[in-house]
Design a protein around this motif. Structure first.
Motif, mmCIF file in Angstrom:
data_model
loop_
_atom_site.group_PDB
_atom_site.id
_atom_site.type_symbol
_atom_site.label_atom_id
_atom_site.label_comp_id
_atom_site.label_asym_id
_atom_site.label_seq_id
_atom_site.Cartn_x
_atom_site.Cartn_y
_atom_site.Cartn_z
ATOM 1 N N GLU A 17 0.813 -1.218 0.000
ATOM 2 C CA GLU A 17 0.000 0.000 0.000
ATOM 3 C C GLU A 17 0.847 1.268 0.000
ATOM 4 O O GLU A 17 0.347 2.347 -0.318
ATOM 5 C CB GLU A 17 -0.955 0.006 1.198
ATOM 6 C CG GLU A 17 -2.102 -0.973 1.027
ATOM 7 C CD GLU A 17 -2.935 -1.143 2.294
ATOM 8 O OE1 GLU A 17 -2.658 -0.474 3.313
ATOM 9 O OE2 GLU A 17 -3.861 -1.973 2.254
ATOM 10 N N LEU A 18 2.117 1.153 0.354
ATOM 11 C CA LEU A 18 2.999 2.311 0.270
ATOM 12 C C LEU A 18 3.188 2.670 -1.199
ATOM 13 O O LEU A 18 3.409 1.793 -2.032
ATOM 14 C CB LEU A 18 4.370 2.006 0.886
ATOM 15 C CG LEU A 18 4.442 1.832 2.396
ATOM 16 C CD1 LEU A 18 5.823 1.326 2.797
ATOM 17 C CD2 LEU A 18 4.119 3.145 3.099
ATOM 18 N N SER A 19 3.107 3.941 -1.502
ATOM 19 C CA SER A 19 3.315 4.357 -2.898
ATOM 20 C C SER A 19 4.771 4.106 -3.284
ATOM 21 O O SER A 19 5.656 4.090 -2.421
ATOM 22 C CB SER A 19 2.982 5.844 -3.057
ATOM 23 O OG SER A 19 3.982 6.626 -2.414
ATOM 24 N N PRO A 20 5.038 3.921 -4.577
ATOM 25 C CA PRO A 20 6.427 3.758 -5.008
ATOM 26 C C PRO A 20 7.312 4.924 -4.550
ATOM 27 O O PRO A 20 8.454 4.715 -4.147
ATOM 28 C CB PRO A 20 6.329 3.683 -6.535
ATOM 29 C CG PRO A 20 4.957 3.124 -6.779
ATOM 30 C CD PRO A 20 4.091 3.720 -5.694
ATOM 31 N N ALA A 21 6.793 6.141 -4.587
ATOM 32 C CA ALA A 21 7.574 7.307 -4.157
ATOM 33 C C ALA A 21 7.901 7.209 -2.665
ATOM 34 O O ALA A 21 9.031 7.499 -2.251
ATOM 35 C CB ALA A 21 6.816 8.594 -4.456
ATOM 36 N N MET A 22 6.943 6.795 -1.855
ATOM 37 C CA MET A 22 7.173 6.662 -0.417
ATOM 38 C C MET A 22 8.161 5.526 -0.132
ATOM 39 O O MET A 22 9.061 5.679 0.692
ATOM 40 C CB MET A 22 5.845 6.412 0.316
ATOM 41 C CG MET A 22 6.013 6.254 1.823
ATOM 42 S SD MET A 22 6.799 7.676 2.632
ATOM 43 C CE MET A 22 5.477 8.848 2.617
ATOM 44 N N ARG A 23 8.014 4.397 -0.826
ATOM 45 C CA ARG A 23 8.959 3.288 -0.645
ATOM 46 C C ARG A 23 10.374 3.737 -0.994
ATOM 47 O O ARG A 23 11.334 3.397 -0.310
ATOM 48 C CB ARG A 23 8.559 2.079 -1.500
ATOM 49 C CG ARG A 23 7.380 1.302 -0.955
ATOM 50 C CD ARG A 23 7.257 -0.084 -1.567
ATOM 51 N NE ARG A 23 7.201 -0.103 -3.010
ATOM 52 C CZ ARG A 23 6.091 -0.144 -3.738
ATOM 53 N NH1 ARG A 23 4.915 -0.161 -3.144
ATOM 54 N NH2 ARG A 23 6.144 -0.175 -5.051
ATOM 55 N N ASN A 24 10.487 4.524 -2.064
ATOM 56 C CA ASN A 24 11.794 5.035 -2.477
ATOM 57 C C ASN A 24 12.397 5.941 -1.403
ATOM 58 O O ASN A 24 13.568 5.820 -1.064
ATOM 59 C CB ASN A 24 11.634 5.805 -3.794
ATOM 60 C CG ASN A 24 12.747 5.511 -4.749
ATOM 61 O OD1 ASN A 24 13.406 4.490 -4.658
ATOM 62 N ND2 ASN A 24 12.960 6.440 -5.656
ATOM 63 N N GLU A 25 11.593 6.844 -0.886
ATOM 64 C CA GLU A 25 12.053 7.775 0.147
ATOM 65 C C GLU A 25 12.497 7.022 1.406
ATOM 66 O O GLU A 25 13.572 7.291 1.954
ATOM 67 C CB GLU A 25 10.913 8.752 0.485
ATOM 68 C CG GLU A 25 11.287 9.826 1.467
ATOM 69 C CD GLU A 25 10.119 10.773 1.740
ATOM 70 O OE1 GLU A 25 9.975 11.183 2.903
ATOM 71 O OE2 GLU A 25 9.363 11.084 0.805
#
Length: 171
Positions: A17-25
Motif C-alpha cells: 500500500e505504500l506508494s512507489p515514491a514513499m517506498r523510495n524515500e
C-alpha cells in the motif's frame, strides 16, 4: 494467536500500500543507515538481496558497496536442494560471509523475522558455522506489535533497521 500465513498477507498488503515514491524515500533513509553501519565495521564479504516487488530497495547499498570495493554475494536458490547459496556477480560461491542483509515481510521486537514463507533464509542461516552478522531491513510499518509465531527452524536476526528505528538484541 494468528497464523503466519494471515500475518504475512496482512503485512505484504501494508507494504504494497505504500506508494512507489514513499517506498523510495524510506528505502533511501534505510540505505544511508546501512551504508554507515558497513563503513563503521570490518565487513568484507557481504550477502545482500536484489529487491523484488515492494521490498526495501537495496540498489543504493549495492552501488555504494561496489564503488567501495566490498565483495558482494547474492542469494540464489539451489533447485536441487531448495536452499539458497550466496554467489558473486561472477558466479563465485561464498560460504563465509561477514554480513547478510535479509529481506523480511514482518518482524517483532524480539528480532523474529517473517519471510516469504519458503524458509530459504532460515535454512541457510541454520547451516552457518561462521560468525555472520544478520541484519534485516524493513519499513517501520512492518513491525508486528506482538510476538510472531515462531517454529523451531526460525532464526532470529542480530539487528533490524527501519527508517525510524534500529532494533537490537537486548541482553
Amino acid at each position: 494467536m494468528l497464523n503466519k500465513q494471515f500475518i504475512r498477507k496482512q503485512f505484504l498488503n501494508k507494504r504494497n500500500e505504500l506508494s512507489p515514491a514513499m517506498r523510495n524515500e524510506l528505502s533511501n533513509v534505510i540505505a544511508k543507515k546501512i551504508i554507515t553501519m558497513i563503513d563503521d565495521n570490518d565487513f568484507e564479504n557481504i550477502g545482500i538481496y536484489k529487491t523484488i516487488t515492494s521490498e526495501v530497495n537495496t540498489e543504493e547499498i549495492i552501488n555504494w558497496c561496489n564503488e567501495n570495493k566490498f565483495n558482494l554475494f547474492f542469494p540464489v536458490i539451489n533447485e536441487n536442494t531448495d536452499t539458497i547459496e550466496f554467489k558473486s556477480q561472477n558466479d563465485e560461491l561464498k560460504v563465509n560471509l561477514d554480513l547478510i542483509i535479509v529481506p523480511l515481510v514482518s518482524f517483532d521486537k524480539e528480532l523474529n523475522r517473517l519471510g516469504r514463507g519458503k524458509g530459504h533464509f532460515d535454512k541457510f542461516i541454520n547451516t552457518l558455522n561462521y560468525k555472520t552478522f544478520l541484519v534485516g531491513i524493513a519499513y517501520d510499518i512492518q513491525k508486528y506489535e506482538h510476538t510472531l509465531p515462531i517454529e523451531k527452524h526460525d532464526q532470529k536476526l542480530n539487528l533490524i533497521i527501519t527508517e525510524l528505528n534500529d532494533y537490537y538484541k537486548t541482553v
